[in-house]
Structures are given as C-alpha cells and as structure tokens.
Motif scaffolding. Sequence first.
Motif, mmCIF file in Angstrom:
data_model
loop_
_atom_site.group_PDB
_atom_site.id
_atom_site.type_symbol
_atom_site.label_atom_id
_atom_site.label_comp_id
_atom_site.label_asym_id
_atom_site.label_seq_id
_atom_site.Cartn_x
_atom_site.Cartn_y
_atom_site.Cartn_z
ATOM 1 N N MET A 34 -22.064 -24.647 -4.925
ATOM 2 C CA MET A 34 -20.971 -23.827 -5.433
ATOM 3 C C MET A 34 -20.705 -22.656 -4.488
ATOM 4 O O MET A 34 -21.636 -21.954 -4.080
ATOM 5 C CB MET A 34 -21.318 -23.294 -6.828
ATOM 6 N N ILE A 35 -19.459 -22.463 -4.113
ATOM 7 C CA ILE A 35 -19.057 -21.311 -3.308
ATOM 8 C C ILE A 35 -18.214 -20.421 -4.220
ATOM 9 O O ILE A 35 -17.075 -20.760 -4.549
ATOM 10 C CB ILE A 35 -18.247 -21.742 -2.074
ATOM 11 N N PRO A 36 -18.734 -19.285 -4.679
ATOM 12 C CA PRO A 36 -17.990 -18.459 -5.634
ATOM 13 C C PRO A 36 -16.845 -17.711 -4.978
ATOM 14 O O PRO A 36 -16.808 -17.537 -3.751
ATOM 15 C CB PRO A 36 -19.060 -17.483 -6.151
ATOM 16 N N LEU A 37 -15.909 -17.249 -5.808
ATOM 17 C CA LEU A 37 -14.800 -16.439 -5.308
ATOM 18 C C LEU A 37 -15.325 -15.149 -4.695
ATOM 19 O O LEU A 37 -14.844 -14.688 -3.659
ATOM 20 C CB LEU A 37 -13.828 -16.128 -6.442
ATOM 21 N N THR A 38 -16.311 -14.546 -5.336
ATOM 22 C CA THR A 38 -17.002 -13.383 -4.800
ATOM 23 C C THR A 38 -18.444 -13.452 -5.263
ATOM 24 O O THR A 38 -18.760 -14.209 -6.188
ATOM 25 C CB THR A 38 -16.325 -12.071 -5.243
ATOM 26 N N ASP A 39 -19.327 -12.689 -4.643
ATOM 27 C CA ASP A 39 -20.757 -12.792 -4.942
ATOM 28 C C ASP A 39 -21.368 -11.398 -5.024
ATOM 29 O O ASP A 39 -21.878 -10.867 -4.041
ATOM 30 C CB ASP A 39 -21.452 -13.632 -3.864
ATOM 31 N N LEU A 40 -21.299 -10.809 -6.199
ATOM 32 C CA LEU A 40 -21.830 -9.460 -6.379
ATOM 33 C C LEU A 40 -23.354 -9.435 -6.308
ATOM 34 O O LEU A 40 -23.946 -8.417 -5.924
ATOM 35 C CB LEU A 40 -21.356 -8.887 -7.716
ATOM 36 N N LYS A 41 -23.986 -10.537 -6.653
ATOM 37 C CA LYS A 41 -25.453 -10.581 -6.585
ATOM 38 C C LYS A 41 -25.934 -10.481 -5.141
ATOM 39 O O LYS A 41 -26.940 -9.819 -4.858
ATOM 40 C CB LYS A 41 -25.979 -11.863 -7.234
ATOM 41 N N ALA A 42 -25.243 -11.142 -4.230
ATOM 42 C CA ALA A 42 -25.646 -11.098 -2.819
ATOM 43 C C ALA A 42 -25.546 -9.671 -2.287
ATOM 44 O O ALA A 42 -26.426 -9.205 -1.545
ATOM 45 C CB ALA A 42 -24.772 -12.039 -1.990
ATOM 46 N N GLN A 43 -24.482 -8.971 -2.666
ATOM 47 C CA GLN A 43 -24.333 -7.586 -2.216
ATOM 48 C C GLN A 43 -25.448 -6.716 -2.803
ATOM 49 O O GLN A 43 -26.033 -5.882 -2.099
ATOM 50 C CB GLN A 43 -22.976 -7.039 -2.625
ATOM 51 N N TYR A 44 -25.738 -6.906 -4.086
ATOM 52 C CA TYR A 44 -26.780 -6.105 -4.733
ATOM 53 C C TYR A 44 -28.135 -6.315 -4.061
ATOM 54 O O TYR A 44 -28.886 -5.358 -3.835
ATOM 55 C CB TYR A 44 -26.864 -6.456 -6.214
ATOM 56 N N GLN A 45 -28.458 -7.556 -3.721
ATOM 57 C CA GLN A 45 -29.749 -7.814 -3.083
ATOM 58 C C GLN A 45 -29.876 -7.075 -1.750
ATOM 59 O O GLN A 45 -30.967 -6.642 -1.369
ATOM 60 C CB GLN A 45 -29.944 -9.318 -2.873
ATOM 61 N N GLN A 46 -28.771 -6.909 -1.043
ATOM 62 C CA GLN A 46 -28.804 -6.214 0.239
ATOM 63 C C GLN A 46 -29.181 -4.741 0.079
ATOM 64 O O GLN A 46 -29.871 -4.169 0.935
ATOM 65 C CB GLN A 46 -27.436 -6.324 0.919
ATOM 66 N N ASN A 69 -13.523 -3.995 -3.133
ATOM 67 C CA ASN A 69 -14.237 -3.874 -1.855
ATOM 68 C C ASN A 69 -15.259 -2.750 -1.895
ATOM 69 O O ASN A 69 -16.301 -2.817 -1.235
ATOM 70 C CB ASN A 69 -13.246 -3.623 -0.718
ATOM 71 N N LEU A 70 -14.964 -1.692 -2.627
ATOM 72 C CA LEU A 70 -15.929 -0.638 -2.938
ATOM 73 C C LEU A 70 -16.010 -0.590 -4.452
ATOM 74 O O LEU A 70 -15.149 -0.016 -5.113
ATOM 75 C CB LEU A 70 -15.481 0.709 -2.359
ATOM 76 N N GLY A 71 -17.043 -1.217 -5.000
ATOM 77 C CA GLY A 71 -17.125 -1.389 -6.446
ATOM 78 C C GLY A 71 -18.287 -0.649 -7.060
ATOM 79 O O GLY A 71 -19.393 -0.608 -6.503
ATOM 80 N N ALA A 72 -18.059 -0.071 -8.223
ATOM 81 C CA ALA A 72 -19.118 0.576 -8.994
ATOM 82 C C ALA A 72 -19.893 -0.486 -9.778
ATOM 83 O O ALA A 72 -19.603 -1.679 -9.679
ATOM 84 C CB ALA A 72 -18.505 1.617 -9.929
ATOM 85 N N TYR A 73 -20.852 -0.029 -10.565
ATOM 86 C CA TYR A 73 -21.582 -0.935 -11.462
ATOM 87 C C TYR A 73 -21.078 -0.728 -12.883
ATOM 88 O O TYR A 73 -21.830 -0.502 -13.826
ATOM 89 C CB TYR A 73 -23.085 -0.689 -11.358
ATOM 90 N N VAL A 128 -13.624 -14.851 -0.627
ATOM 91 C CA VAL A 128 -13.742 -13.896 0.478
ATOM 92 C C VAL A 128 -14.645 -12.751 0.036
ATOM 93 O O VAL A 128 -14.395 -12.105 -0.971
ATOM 94 C CB VAL A 128 -12.359 -13.381 0.955
ATOM 95 N N TYR A 129 -15.726 -12.583 0.769
ATOM 96 C CA TYR A 129 -16.640 -11.459 0.557
ATOM 97 C C TYR A 129 -17.507 -11.338 1.793
ATOM 98 O O TYR A 129 -17.592 -12.271 2.623
ATOM 99 C CB TYR A 129 -17.488 -11.636 -0.706
ATOM 100 N N ALA A 130 -18.118 -10.190 1.961
ATOM 101 C CA ALA A 130 -18.820 -9.877 3.215
ATOM 102 C C ALA A 130 -19.928 -10.869 3.529
ATOM 103 O O ALA A 130 -20.204 -11.166 4.702
ATOM 104 C CB ALA A 130 -19.379 -8.459 3.151
ATOM 105 N N GLU A 131 -20.577 -11.389 2.492
ATOM 106 C CA GLU A 131 -21.743 -12.250 2.693
ATOM 107 C C GLU A 131 -21.393 -13.738 2.820
ATOM 108 O O GLU A 131 -22.286 -14.583 2.951
ATOM 109 C CB GLU A 131 -22.723 -12.066 1.523
ATOM 110 N N LEU A 132 -20.104 -14.074 2.782
ATOM 111 C CA LEU A 132 -19.698 -15.472 2.847
ATOM 112 C C LEU A 132 -20.046 -16.055 4.215
ATOM 113 O O LEU A 132 -19.608 -15.565 5.253
ATOM 114 C CB LEU A 132 -18.191 -15.592 2.596
ATOM 115 N N ALA A 133 -20.841 -17.119 4.213
ATOM 116 C CA ALA A 133 -21.328 -17.711 5.458
ATOM 117 C C ALA A 133 -20.213 -18.472 6.175
ATOM 118 O O ALA A 133 -19.326 -19.053 5.530
ATOM 119 C CB ALA A 133 -22.487 -18.656 5.163
ATOM 120 N N PRO A 134 -20.248 -18.496 7.519
ATOM 121 C CA PRO A 134 -19.227 -19.241 8.280
ATOM 122 C C PRO A 134 -19.122 -20.696 7.850
ATOM 123 O O PRO A 134 -18.014 -21.247 7.788
ATOM 124 C CB PRO A 134 -19.707 -19.105 9.724
ATOM 125 N N GLU A 135 -20.262 -21.322 7.547
ATOM 126 C CA GLU A 135 -20.220 -22.732 7.154
ATOM 127 C C GLU A 135 -19.540 -22.912 5.794
ATOM 128 O O GLU A 135 -18.959 -23.969 5.513
ATOM 129 C CB GLU A 135 -21.615 -23.345 7.132
#
Length: 369
Positions: A1-13, A186-190, A344-351
């Motif tokens: 699954m490739i989500p529209l956005t991935d807030l979990k990936a950003q949080y882990q960073q 793009n700049l999101g609160a919790y 589209v999100y910062a962590e989206l892999a090229p593949e």
Amino acid sequence: MIPLTDLKAQYQQIKPRVDEAILRAVASTQFVLGPEVASFEERFAAYCNVSHCRAVNSGTSALHLALLAAGVGPGDEVITVSMTFVATTAAILYSGAKPVFVDIDPVTWTINPANIEAAITLRTRAIMPVHLHGLMADMDPIMAIAERHGLVVIEDAAQAHGAAYKGRAAGSIGDLGCFSFYPGKNLGAYGEGGAVVTNRADFARKVSLLRDWGQETKYNHVVPGYNYRMDGIQGAVLNIKMDYIEEWTEARRAVAARYDDLLAKLPFVRPQPPAHCRHVYHVYAIALSHRNETLRRLQEAGIGAAIHYPVPVHLQKAYATLGYRVGDLPLTEALAHQFLSLPVYAELAPEDVVEVVTQLEKIAFADAA
C-alpha cells in the motif's frame, strides 16, 4: 500500500525531539498560548518574512479573524474562488460578508486575475486568493487591482507553507496571510492549529484581541472576541517541525519532479508552475478524463490516490443560498471532474513514485486499447 500521505513516517523521524517537547509543554502547565506558542510565532513570522504572526486554533479561525481585523463585515463582499476547501467560504460568511466567486486560471488552477475587476461592486471590501495545492496565485496583478479599488488582500495560504512568488513568501504579499496547521499540511500540528501573518501592527493587535475573548488584559474585554487560541502543546510540536520544514519541502519538490519526468509521456494534464513561483506541492494533482474510474483502479492496486475537491464550493448543498448554478464557473467545474491527487510526502520513496506512475500507465494504455 502506498498511502496518500504518511504521518507516521514523519513522526518516527522526529519522535525523540517531539516527545520531549510535548512533555516539556505539559510539565510547564502552559496549556493555552504561553512561551511555546510565542516562540513559534516568532519563528514562523521570520520564515514568512513578515513582522507579526498570531497563532490560533485552526486555519478557519485564521481566515475569520483576518477578515474581522481588516474590517470586513455584514453587507461587504469578498472576491475569491470556489476551487478550494469550504473553510474559505465559511470564514467569509462567519464575518457576515458575502463570497463572490470568480473562475480560475487554466494553467495554475488558482484565481484568474483577469476575472476579478468585473466582479467588483460598491460592496466589495476584499480579495481572498487561494494558493491551491501549494502554488501561489498570480499576486502582482491582484495587488494592483486591490490598490486601484482600495481593497484589502487576504491570502489563503493554508496549503502553501514555504511557497514563494517572485522571491516573496506566501502570506507576505497581501495585507494579511492565513495558514492552517492541520496534521496533513506541509507544516502540521498534532491536532488543529492556524496562524495569521501580517506586516501591519494594527492588524496583528486586532487578531491578538479577537483570538482571546477581546481581552486587552485579563478580564478587561475591550472588543467582543472568540476563543481561538492555540494550545501550548501545538506550539511545542510546531517549534520542533520548524527545524525540518525546508528539508521536507525540498523532498516534496523532488517527489514532484520525479512525477513530472515520469508522467511526461502520459496523456494527463500536470501542474505547470510559472518559473517565478516556488510550488511546495501540498497536493500533486493531475487532470484526466475518466477520473473516477482511474481512482477506483488505483485504489484497487494499493495506491492511496484521492480527489481535491470533487464538488466545488459554489455547487455544494450547504451554500445553495448563495445562488450559484451549474455553468457559472465552467473551468472550475470542469477541473473538479478531472482532478486526481497522487501520493506526495517527503518520505515517499523513488520506487513508490515509479509504482504509482506504472499503475497510471497501465490504466491509460488499457483505456486507449
């Protein structure tokens, strides 16, 4: 699954830093406004290259207070677009004013300045351009029109954190700029959050009063106000995220550039930002026929595509009393049937970008056959 956005990936960073910041905010017991919010306001003002930032509890509240600070009220009209989230229209109605919709530009999909002057009446008080998907509207002609007619310009920059127009930051060109920090931005609160930015001290003071029950000092209410204050925890989260916003923005732009390259051979209309604009790609949308069928097939293939927005505001049942009908805004209406938003999100892999385009290619060529 490739989500529209991935807030979990950003949080882990940023997890260790943001967890520490939240605990610090809780321990301080400064739960509403307070030093974390004040620090964020200072940093975000500098980021937008403006003198003042006032943090509030949502992007909708930011729009509402910007209108009130500018003196917009009952009997006034505000020129804007229908190709937007309903908050733009709702905020105008909250102020007591009437939204007047004009059609969009066919290339940028933002407000078409050529349509504005014909919509101006004796009641017009403001123009509210919407920076759609992360691309700024054509601000120079808008500001020229406003100056000729003595109108206020309020930028709806809810999707445009870090966007620029001829080197000028979103929110810094109009009289006021309004941002949303909803989690998916793009700049999101919790949680919810928003801000009004401006170079005018009088507007900033009015927003400060209005967001906090009209208080000049505690229990000294000098104007009727609202409970639109930002929570301290949201200020703490946003302070941490300010350290990453440019890194994330450039990563989003890199994802968009990969889409541009890979989609060039496919029969879809793609974003065409002018060279003088910095598009920050809150949304990467394409326009295509058979949009709904394409969306269904992408979702079946595990691609989290979506639509922004399937029904323009002027045709929404909630705003039928404004009196608009099908055909009033032909380009807006046509694109509403064609837009398709890709992941589209910062962590989206090229593949993963390759996989999204591969699935689109399969659908396009299958339909052609």
